[in-house]
Design an enzyme around this catalytic site. Structure first.
Site, PDB file in Angstrom:
ATOM      1  CD  GLU A 183      -2.040   2.649  -3.598  1.00 36.55           C
ATOM      2  OE1 GLU A 183      -3.048   3.265  -3.913  1.00 36.55           O
ATOM      3  OE2 GLU A 183      -1.638   2.578  -2.413  1.00 36.55           O
ATOM      4  CG  ASP A 217      -1.915   1.096   1.271  1.00 32.67           C
ATOM      5  OD1 ASP A 217      -2.898   0.987   0.534  1.00 32.67           O
ATOM      6  OD2 ASP A 217      -1.720   2.079   2.015  1.00 32.67           O
TER       7      ASP A 217
HETATM    8  C1  GLC Z   1      -4.011   3.248  -0.531  1.00 33.13           C
HETATM    9  C2  GLC Z   1      -5.277   2.411  -0.457  1.00 33.13           C
HETATM   10  C3  GLC Z   1      -6.394   3.282   0.015  1.00 33.13           C
HETATM   11  C4  GLC Z   1      -6.055   3.811   1.395  1.00 33.13           C
HETATM   12  C5  GLC Z   1      -4.695   4.523   1.390  1.00 33.13           C
HETATM   13  C6  GLC Z   1      -4.193   4.732   2.785  1.00 33.13           C
HETATM   14  O1  GLC Z   1      -4.113   4.234  -1.484  1.00 33.13           O
HETATM   15  O2  GLC Z   1      -5.538   1.801  -1.685  1.00 33.13           O
HETATM   16  O3  GLC Z   1      -7.626   2.620   0.024  1.00 33.13           O
HETATM   17  O4  GLC Z   1      -7.046   4.682   1.834  1.00 33.13           O
HETATM   18  O5  GLC Z   1      -3.711   3.787   0.724  1.00 33.13           O
HETATM   19  O6  GLC Z   1      -3.807   3.509   3.353  1.00 33.13           O
END
Ligand code: GLC
Ligand code: CA
Length: 538
Positions: free
Chosen positions: A259, A205
């Site tokens: 991500e 994440d």
């Molecule tokens: C990422 C996740 C999202 C979350 C954020 C903070 O972007 O995909 O859903 O709110 O991180 O953890």
């Protein structure tokens, strides 16, 4: 049974389960692991090869579970660790890989570390694990700097003794200080904890945000600073080299999928070097307008950047953070990526669905892995009219509703029946689904689509089955073909061709071919506008 190849992440069709909204086994209106386990046959029939689970850990749910209290415990709303272990085993029995979501940038404010930091004095080692600072102003009444939370409002919250702590997301998500070895070793242990339980991969994440410039300098918010004080710092790469060593220490190597949300594609690719992450989500493609030239440029850029580092490309159309693509593509103006999350007053859902089908064939034919967000196989639209008092996303609340937030793409799935809860919860369940389901969703339920051979669900099954069975699809080379303006055409291997028509008028298909699958019925020998076809060509 062992799943089929060890480098599955290079080509797999990977399905994102958002546990809270997938299926509710016990009738409390919240999806859970029992619900997922009862639907594994559905997932297997769909033809996916891996499941990515959004967080299922112990959490106060301030950000839907992306605020983790304990990575080694399952939240009781979702089930138990024993159930998670059973789910992993049952997925493997069906040759389905399992990816879990790990959140390194922050923990929950209820995490043991943060509770200890709050109970300890300024300057203590307990506070060092986070970013505590004195405030500015005569009495420290101003935040240490002007950084803004990604969810709206200031990125700082003050604690009773007067210090402030940094949270790039919600106040319930204090940022960790990745300069400390204790943070690194704890996360490497968390990876081992899940790898030891058979998990095949980790979704990382907010992977590009973990490291911060310790001076926490202010910057001009109107331009993108270079270097940025917390986006894409070089120190991030050391973190993932450490994680890669953990992943590679297993006899059957585990995958790390990041991500990495960066505009600069060359900087993005640096996270995919051979000793770092295995793959990362392609958000450039997700945000690309529905336009042949733009898509082609994005595909070429993607392939070139990934080739440089030897990593597989990924293709993503939707996830739990963005407006569902049926709605994005159904807007009259699809020309900008800005539509990734906004109110959509005018949407032509039929057009959106038609384009969604066409784009699904494109993504499933491109080189690399493809990600499918739960409900996209049903052609679900964004739910736009959730009443304010039922909205849950901190983005909605922290922006005073100027940003719709992400609840609209997280509405519980419709499985059967003609009204809420559409089989999401068992018959006679005491509680309503945690977000309201639209009255108009009966025709989108799994059961309704099962009995309609022209449905999105049948179409996804067929496309995924052809993709899995075709040796030239997934990872490997592709070749563009000459095509009229507004048309994309390319081959894979010696006998597979994909044609996508974004031109607005029907186009002739190549000669000497048989149609394997088309997103819309053909018009004689021609491919209709807003449609794609897969061809066996000789
Ligand atoms: C990422 C996740 C999202 C979350 C954020 C903070 O972007 O995909 O859903 O709110 O991180 O953890
Ligand atoms: Ca439940």
């Amino acid at each position: 049974m062992t799943p089929r190849t060890t480098d599955w992440w290079r080509h797999a069709a990977i399905y994102q389960v958002y546990p809270r909204s997938f299926a509710d086994g016990n009738g409390d209106g919240i999806g859970d692991l029992a619900g997922v386990r009862s639907r594994l046959d559905y997932l297997q029939r769909l033809g996916i090869e891996a499941l990515w689970f959004s967080p299922w850990y112990l959490t106060p749910m301030a950000d839907a579970g992306y605020d983790v209290t304990d990575f080694r415990q399952i939240d009781p709303r979702f089930g138990t660790l024993a159930e998670a272990e059973a789910l992993i085993r049952e997925a493997h029995e069906r040759s389905i890989r399992v990816i879990v979501d790990v959140v390194p940038n922050h923990v929950s404010h209820e995490h043991e570390w943060f509770l200890k930091a709050l109970a300890s004095p300024p300057g203590s080692p307990e506070r060092e694990l986070f970013w505590f600072r004195d405030g500015r102003g005569e009495n420290g009444e101003l935040p240490p700097n002007e950084w803004q939370s990604i969810f709206g409002g200031p990125a700082w919250t003050r604690v009773p003794d007067g210090q402030w702590y940094l949270h790039l997301f919600a106040p319930e998500q204090p940022d960790l200080n990745w300069r400390l070895p204790a943070v690194r070793s704890e996360y490497e242990d968390v990876l081992r904890f899940w790898f030891d339980r058979g998990v095949d991969g980790i979704r990382v994440d907010s992977a590009a945000m973990c490291s911060k410039d310790p001076a926490l300098p202010d910057y001009d918010h109107s331009v993108l600073p270079d270097p940025h004080p917390y986006v894409d710092l070089d120190e991030n790469h050391d973190i993932y080299r450490g994680w890669r060593a953990v992943a590679d220490s297993y006899p059957e190597p585990r995958a790390l999928i990041g991500e990495v949300w960066l505009a600069d594609s060359a900087r993005f690719a640096r996270y995919l070097r051979a000793d770092e992450l295995h793959a990362a989500f392609n958000f450039e493609f997700l945000g690309c307008s529905w336009d042949a030239a733009a898509l082609r440029a994005c595909i070429d850029q993607t392939l070139a950047d990934h080739a440089d580092v030897g990593a597989p490309s990924t293709w993503v159309l939707s996830n739990h953070d963005v407006t569902r693509h049926v709605t994005r593509y159904g807007r009259p103006d699809t020309s900008t990526a800005a539509g990734i999350r906004q109110y959509n007053p005018v949407v032509d859902e039929d057009l959106g669905r038609r384009r969604a089908r066409a784009t699904a064939l494109l993504t499933m034919a491109l080189p690399g892995a493809v990600y499918i967000y739960q409900g996209e196989e049903l052609g679900l639209p964004e739910v736009e009219d959730i009443p304010a008092d039922r909205r849950d996303d901190p983005i909605y609340h922290r922006t005073g509703g100027t940003d719709p937030g992400r609840d609209g793409c997280r509405v519980p799935l419709p499985w059967s029946g003609h009204q809420e809860p559409y089989g999401f919860s068992p018959d006679g369940a005491a509680a309503r689904p945690w977000l309201p389901q639209p009255a108009s969703w009966a025709h989108l339920s799994v059961a309704a689509q099962e009995s309609d051979p022209a449905s999105m669900l049948h179409f996804y099954r067929e496309a995924l089955s052809l993709r899995a069975g075709h040796p030239a699809l997934g990872d490997g080379p592709m070749q563009w073909l000459q095509a009229p303006d507004g048309v994309l055409a390319f081959t894979r291997g010696t006998d597979f061709t994909c044609v996508m028509n974004l031109s607005g008028t029907p186009v002739a298909l190549p000669e000497h071919r048989t149609v394997l699958l088309s997103s819309h019925p053909l018009n004689g020998t021609r491919l209709e506008a807003e449609a794609s076809a897969w061809l066996h060509t000789t």
